[in-house]
Design a protein around this motif. Structure first.
Motif, short mmCIF file in Angstrom:
data_model
loop_
_atom_site.label_atom_id
_atom_site.label_comp_id
_atom_site.label_asym_id
_atom_site.label_seq_id
_atom_site.Cartn_x
_atom_site.Cartn_y
_atom_site.Cartn_z
N UNK A 165 3.78 -6.77 6.53
CA UNK A 165 3.46 -5.75 5.51
C UNK A 165 2.10 -6.07 4.88
N UNK A 166 1.90 -7.34 4.53
CA UNK A 166 0.64 -7.75 3.90
C UNK A 166 -0.55 -7.45 4.82
N UNK A 187 -0.99 -5.08 6.68
CA UNK A 187 -1.40 -3.67 6.64
C UNK A 187 -2.46 -3.45 5.55
N UNK A 188 -2.44 -4.30 4.52
CA UNK A 188 -3.34 -4.13 3.37
C UNK A 188 -4.61 -4.97 3.48
N UNK A 189 -4.48 -6.17 4.04
CA UNK A 189 -5.66 -7.02 4.19
C UNK A 189 -5.76 -7.44 5.64
N UNK A 192 -8.20 -14.85 2.92
CA UNK A 192 -8.69 -13.55 3.37
C UNK A 192 -10.14 -13.70 3.83
#
Lengths: 84, 84
Positions: free
Chosen positions: A50-51, A53-55, A81
């Protein structure tokens, strides 16, 4: 002491590097006599996807650490990141 | 001090109740000069919905807390798992 001030304290102790980081901590506290949650590794895998998908991260950016003591299990996922 | 011993310490300070709990902490540490991660609330929503695939919870079982200080943002999700 709050989680925030604990994490701020940890951060101050570490070397000062200008990197972007995401840290995910999953703590499972069992009721007395209950079995450990055997879904935790699968849950952690799904949370990481899930993470991602955002970073934009790769498996190389992720370090996972599992600790158990008494009736507490803690999964710690540290994600560095990459700079754009 | 590790996250585990910190959480164990917090637990010992709290009342001794035999409940099952899941705690999710998302900490975002920004690099100098970077904007706050505005995806954090959406990410937290998705993480909770992943968790609810593994443990039967309702919105009433969930407490969410957001803290910001300096370049650190922390979302803390506390879930009390209903006894079967």
């Amino acid at each position: 002491m709050s989680i925030l001030s604990f994490l701020l304290g940890e951060k101050r102790k570490s070397a000062l590097v200008a990197k972007e980081r995401l840290q995910l901590i999953i703590a499972h506290e069992r009721a007395a006599g209950r079995a450990p949650a055997d879904y935790l590794p699968a849950l952690q895998q799904e949370l990481v996807s899930v993470i991602s998908k955002y970073v934009k991260i790769t498996n190389n950016d992720i370090r996972v650490h599992l600790e158990r003591q008494d009736d507490l299990e803690v999964i710690e996922v540290k994600i560095e990141i990459p700079q754009p």
